[in-house]
Design a protein around this motif. Structure first.
Motif, PDB file in Angstrom:
ATOM      1  N   GLN A  18       2.869  10.971 -21.161  1.00 14.45           N
ATOM      2  CA  GLN A  18       3.447   9.802 -21.811  1.00 14.45           C
ATOM      3  C   GLN A  18       4.467   9.178 -20.871  1.00 14.45           C
ATOM      4  N   MET A  19       4.551   7.857 -20.905  1.00 13.00           N
ATOM      5  CA  MET A  19       5.538   7.124 -20.123  1.00 13.00           C
ATOM      6  C   MET A  19       6.526   6.515 -21.093  1.00 13.00           C
ATOM      7  N   GLN A  20       7.833   6.840 -20.934  1.00 16.74           N
ATOM      8  CA  GLN A  20       8.836   6.264 -21.801  1.00 16.74           C
ATOM      9  C   GLN A  20      10.136   6.064 -21.042  1.00 16.74           C
ATOM     10  N   GLU A  21      10.618   4.842 -21.060  1.00 15.41           N
ATOM     11  CA  GLU A  21      11.899   4.466 -20.460  1.00 15.41           C
ATOM     12  C   GLU A  21      12.005   4.862 -18.991  1.00 15.41           C
ATOM     13  N   GLY A  22      10.952   4.643 -18.227  1.00 15.90           N
ATOM     14  CA  GLY A  22      10.985   4.929 -16.797  1.00 15.90           C
ATOM     15  C   GLY A  22      10.778   6.388 -16.434  1.00 15.90           C
ATOM     16  N   GLN A  23      10.511   7.234 -17.420  1.00 18.60           N
ATOM     17  CA  GLN A  23      10.276   8.647 -17.158  1.00 18.60           C
ATOM     18  C   GLN A  23       8.872   9.032 -17.610  1.00 18.60           C
ATOM     19  N   VAL A  24       8.266   9.933 -16.841  1.00 18.15           N
ATOM     20  CA  VAL A  24       6.954  10.454 -17.181  1.00 18.15           C
ATOM     21  C   VAL A  24       7.171  11.815 -17.835  1.00 18.15           C
ATOM     22  N   ARG A  25       6.596  11.987 -19.019  1.00 14.20           N
ATOM     23  CA  ARG A  25       6.696  13.253 -19.751  1.00 14.20           C
ATOM     24  C   ARG A  25       5.303  13.882 -19.776  1.00 14.20           C
ATOM     25  N   VAL A  26       5.205  15.102 -19.218  1.00 15.56           N
ATOM     26  CA  VAL A  26       3.937  15.830 -19.178  1.00 15.56           C
ATOM     27  C   VAL A  26       4.086  17.068 -20.055  1.00 15.56           C
ATOM     28  N   THR A  39      10.810   2.867  -9.286  1.00 16.70           N
ATOM     29  CA  THR A  39      10.536   1.530  -9.821  1.00 16.70           C
ATOM     30  C   THR A  39       9.402   0.830  -9.083  1.00 16.70           C
ATOM     31  N   LEU A  40       9.126   1.210  -7.828  1.00 14.04           N
ATOM     32  CA  LEU A  40       8.054   0.567  -7.066  1.00 14.04           C
ATOM     33  C   LEU A  40       6.669   1.114  -7.405  1.00 14.04           C
ATOM     34  N   VAL A  41       6.618   2.178  -8.204  1.00  6.96           N
ATOM     35  CA  VAL A  41       5.355   2.837  -8.532  1.00  6.96           C
ATOM     36  C   VAL A  41       5.040   2.591  -9.999  1.00  6.96           C
ATOM     37  N   SER A  42       3.788   2.229 -10.292  1.00  7.38           N
ATOM     38  CA  SER A  42       3.346   2.047 -11.674  1.00  7.38           C
ATOM     39  C   SER A  42       2.319   3.123 -12.017  1.00  7.38           C
ATOM     40  N   LEU A  43       2.177   3.368 -13.303  1.00  4.18           N
ATOM     41  CA  LEU A  43       1.365   4.476 -13.787  1.00  4.18           C
ATOM     42  C   LEU A  43       0.372   3.971 -14.824  1.00  4.18           C
ATOM     43  N   GLU A  44      -0.895   4.411 -14.698  1.00  4.04           N
ATOM     44  CA  GLU A  44      -1.923   4.108 -15.700  1.00  4.04           C
ATOM     45  C   GLU A  44      -2.512   5.435 -16.161  1.00  4.04           C
ATOM     46  N   VAL A  45      -2.469   5.677 -17.468  1.00  3.72           N
ATOM     47  CA  VAL A  45      -2.970   6.928 -18.024  1.00  3.72           C
ATOM     48  C   VAL A  45      -4.213   6.637 -18.840  1.00  3.72           C
ATOM     49  N   SER A  46      -5.300   7.367 -18.538  1.00  6.78           N
ATOM     50  CA  SER A  46      -6.505   7.287 -19.360  1.00  6.78           C
ATOM     51  C   SER A  46      -6.718   8.672 -19.973  1.00  6.78           C
ATOM     52  N   GLN A  57       3.041  -4.916  -0.643  1.00  2.58           N
ATOM     53  CA  GLN A  57       3.343  -6.159   0.054  1.00  2.58           C
ATOM     54  C   GLN A  57       4.846  -6.448   0.102  1.00  2.58           C
ATOM     55  N   ASN A  58       5.566  -6.139  -0.945  1.00  3.20           N
ATOM     56  CA  ASN A  58       6.982  -6.517  -1.027  1.00  3.20           C
ATOM     57  C   ASN A  58       7.948  -5.461  -0.501  1.00  3.20           C
ATOM     58  N   ASN A  59       7.493  -4.217  -0.326  1.00  2.00           N
ATOM     59  CA  ASN A  59       8.422  -3.174   0.103  1.00  2.00           C
ATOM     60  C   ASN A  59       7.691  -2.161   0.962  1.00  2.00           C
ATOM     61  N   LYS A  60       8.253  -1.829   2.112  1.00  2.00           N
ATOM     62  CA  LYS A  60       7.607  -0.873   3.016  1.00  2.00           C
ATOM     63  C   LYS A  60       7.788   0.574   2.560  1.00  2.00           C
ATOM     64  N   ASP A  61       8.732   0.844   1.664  1.00  2.00           N
ATOM     65  CA  ASP A  61       8.945   2.205   1.168  1.00  2.00           C
ATOM     66  C   ASP A  61       7.987   2.572   0.042  1.00  2.00           C
ATOM     67  N   ALA A  62       7.202   1.632  -0.433  1.00  4.78           N
ATOM     68  CA  ALA A  62       6.317   1.872  -1.577  1.00  4.78           C
ATOM     69  C   ALA A  62       5.289   2.961  -1.272  1.00  4.78           C
ATOM     70  N   SER A  63       4.773   3.006  -0.050  1.00  8.68           N
ATOM     71  CA  SER A  63       3.766   3.999   0.303  1.00  8.68           C
ATOM     72  C   SER A  63       4.336   5.413   0.242  1.00  8.68           C
ATOM     73  N   ALA A  69       5.521  10.556  -5.517  1.00  6.89           N
ATOM     74  CA  ALA A  69       5.284  10.556  -6.966  1.00  6.89           C
ATOM     75  C   ALA A  69       3.955  11.236  -7.292  1.00  6.89           C
ATOM     76  N   HIS A  70       2.933  11.010  -6.464  1.00  7.84           N
ATOM     77  CA  HIS A  70       1.635  11.648  -6.679  1.00  7.84           C
ATOM     78  C   HIS A  70       1.757  13.164  -6.576  1.00  7.84           C
ATOM     79  N   ALA A  71       2.446  13.648  -5.555  1.00  4.35           N
ATOM     80  CA  ALA A  71       2.593  15.094  -5.378  1.00  4.35           C
ATOM     81  C   ALA A  71       3.386  15.712  -6.529  1.00  4.35           C
ATOM     82  N   ARG A  72       4.466  15.059  -6.943  1.00  8.50           N
ATOM     83  CA  ARG A  72       5.267  15.596  -8.046  1.00  8.50           C
ATOM     84  C   ARG A  72       4.479  15.632  -9.351  1.00  8.50           C
TER      85      ARG A  72
END
Length: 180
Positions: A18-26, A39-46, A57-63, A69-72
């Motif tokens: 679940q995503m709530q208030e900028g935090q991911v709860r597993v 904040t530069l990373v978005s999440l889609e849960v199916s 495009q807007n930030n070089k630190d996004a990668s 975030a993927h590893a965590r």
């Protein structure tokens, strides 16, 4: 771009995200974990996977943030599904460990035993007074707890005594030799 960060994270049976208030709860059978998503990373849960995206495009630190975030999140999903285990070994004459409630009591050759409070996420078990098995659903807290216990008496290179990980190899030094 982060190649690993673009891969989807599969969700095992019994794990919910679940995503709530900028935090991911597993949540899963082993426990529950929280992670503040950058904040530069978005999440889609199916139903069976998590997909992460970043604004390259807007930030070089996004990668970098996407890969982190993927590893965590991958570790959180694996942790709540199966859990993590670290084993520590006490080597030395008179070195002992025991679990007393939520504390670990270690006798490591000092004048008094050391009482180490365990985090609530970590469970400890001691076998034969010298083998400590730590288990948790949170890999970060587990690794830090194991490192803190090892730092109480790090392995020394001359006699090989101390607290070490189970399969850790210590480089031994020769020590002093007599006059020739």
């Amino acid at each position: 771009m982060s190649r690993l960060g673009k891969r989807p994270i599969p969700l095992p049976q019994g794990v919910s995200v679940q995503m709530q208030e900028g935090q991911v709860r597993v949540k899963g059978p082993k426990g529950e974990s929280l992670y503040p998503l950058p904040t530069l990373v978005s999440l889609e849960v199916s139903a069976d996977k998590i997909q992460l995206n970043a604004d390259y495009q807007n930030n070089k630190d996004a990668s970098r943030l996407l890969g982190t975030a993927h590893a965590r999140l991958q570790n959180m999903v694996n942790g709540v599904a199966t859990g993590f285990v670290k084993k520590l070994q006490l080597v030395g004459v008179g070195y002992r460990a025991a679990v007393a409630g939520s504390n670990m009591e270690l006798s490591l050759g000092f004048s008094k035993p050391i009482r180490y409070p365990l985090p609530k996420e970590v469970k400890a078990q001691v076998d034969n007074n010298t083998l400590i098995t730590l288990s948790s659903h949170d890999n970060v807290v587990l690794g830090q707890t194991a490192a803190n216990l090892r730092a109480l008496r790090p392995p020394e290179p001359y006699q090989g005594k101390g607290v070490m990980y189970e399969n850790e190899k210590i480089r031994r030094k020769a020590g002093k030799t007599g006059k020739k």
